[in-house]
Motif scaffolding. Structure first.
Motif, PDB file in Angstrom:
ATOM      1  N   ALA A   6       0.676   3.736  -2.887  1.00 43.26           N
ATOM      2  CA  ALA A   6      -1.034   4.047  -3.395  1.00 43.26           C
ATOM      3  C   ALA A   6      -1.306   5.335  -2.362  1.00 43.26           C
ATOM      4  CB  ALA A   6      -2.239   2.871  -3.057  1.00 43.26           C
ATOM      5  N   HIS A  51       1.462   8.299  -3.078  1.00 38.34           N
ATOM      6  CA  HIS A  51       0.460   9.173  -4.141  1.00 38.34           C
ATOM      7  C   HIS A  51      -0.673   9.813  -4.035  1.00 38.34           C
ATOM      8  CE1 HIS A  51       2.796   6.813  -8.144  1.00 38.34           C
ATOM      9  NE2 HIS A  51       2.615   8.061  -8.205  1.00 38.34           N
ATOM     10  N   ARG A  90       0.598  -1.694  -0.117  1.00 35.32           N
ATOM     11  CA  ARG A  90      -0.104   0.294   0.104  1.00 35.32           C
ATOM     12  C   ARG A  90       1.042   1.165  -0.233  1.00 35.32           C
ATOM     13  NH1 ARG A  90      -4.016  -0.317  -1.913  1.00 35.32           N
ATOM     14  NH2 ARG A  90      -4.870   1.128  -1.447  1.00 35.32           N
TER      15      ARG A  90
END
Length: 215
Positions: free
Chosen positions: A156, A159, A153
């Protein structure tokens, strides 16, 4: 340099920074950010847009201070920031590519620390307008700070955090007469090499900021 020219150099692994314009200070101490003023939130949202036409006029130091604080500065006594980060990892470093050099923003000290004594603006994206705009921001995730986040994770989450910072910049720009545009068409390897990043650091996004051309 044209967009196609830079893209061709990128494909060959030959996209390189330019020599610095002027002398780069090792540290740039930023004035305290002005936490008052600007447009009301709803007006800033209404004015938010991406621009791709910039004047080369440099940003005053106070403007740069306010912008970086808006992006990811400390806004609470407990060290909290203006942008969210999962588990308080603060994994995103903001690098400011200026004509005289590229600097890492230290939010705790509210200062810029020299990372590369070269003009990196031409390599922060393939678009031609980034070469002459006064400021290109680069958002870099340091995965070493995300050890408590599941490995699958981390990218992600990073980002999301970088996107929140970039939106803060958009809103500050909208409320301060500046233009901004986020860019993902970048040569991450060339940027990482120029900044001397480690294998734990990942270039995520770039964002150009400056006065709109003709303003």
């Amino acid at each position: 340099m044209t967009t196609l020219g830079k893209f061709a150099l990128g494909l060959m692994g030959k996209l390189r920074p330019q020599p610095a314009l002027g002398d780069a200070a090792a540290v740039i101490t930023l004035p305290p950010p002005d936490r008052q003023g600007g447009l009301p939130l709803m007006e800033a949202l209404a004015a938010r847009r991406s621009r791709r036409d910039y004047s080369p006029d440099e940003l005053p130091l106070r403007q740069l201070s306010n912008l970086l604080w808006a992006a990811g500065g400390v806004n609470r006594d407990d060290g909290g920031r203006t942008a969210p980060s999962a588990l308080g990892a603060h994994e995103i470093d903001i690098f400011a590519a200026l004509p005289a050099g590229a600097y890492r923003y230290d939010a705790a000290r509210h200062e810029l620390q020299l990372a590369a004594g070269a003009d990196l603006r031409r390599i922060t994206g393939y678009q031609d307008f980034v070469d002459d705009a006064p400021l290109d921001l680069v958002y870099v995730a340091d995965h070493a700070r995300m050890r408590f986040i599941p490995a699958g994770r981390r990218e992600a989450y990073a980002h999301v955090a970088a996107g929140a910072m970039a939106q803060n910049v958009y809103l500050y720009a909208a409320g301060s007469g500046l233009g901004a545009v986020i860019r993902a068409w970048i040569d991450g390897a060339a940027i990482a090499d120029a900044l001397g990043l480690t294998h734990d650091q990942q270039v995520l996004l770039s964002q150009t900021v400056g006065y709109p051309a003709g303003a």
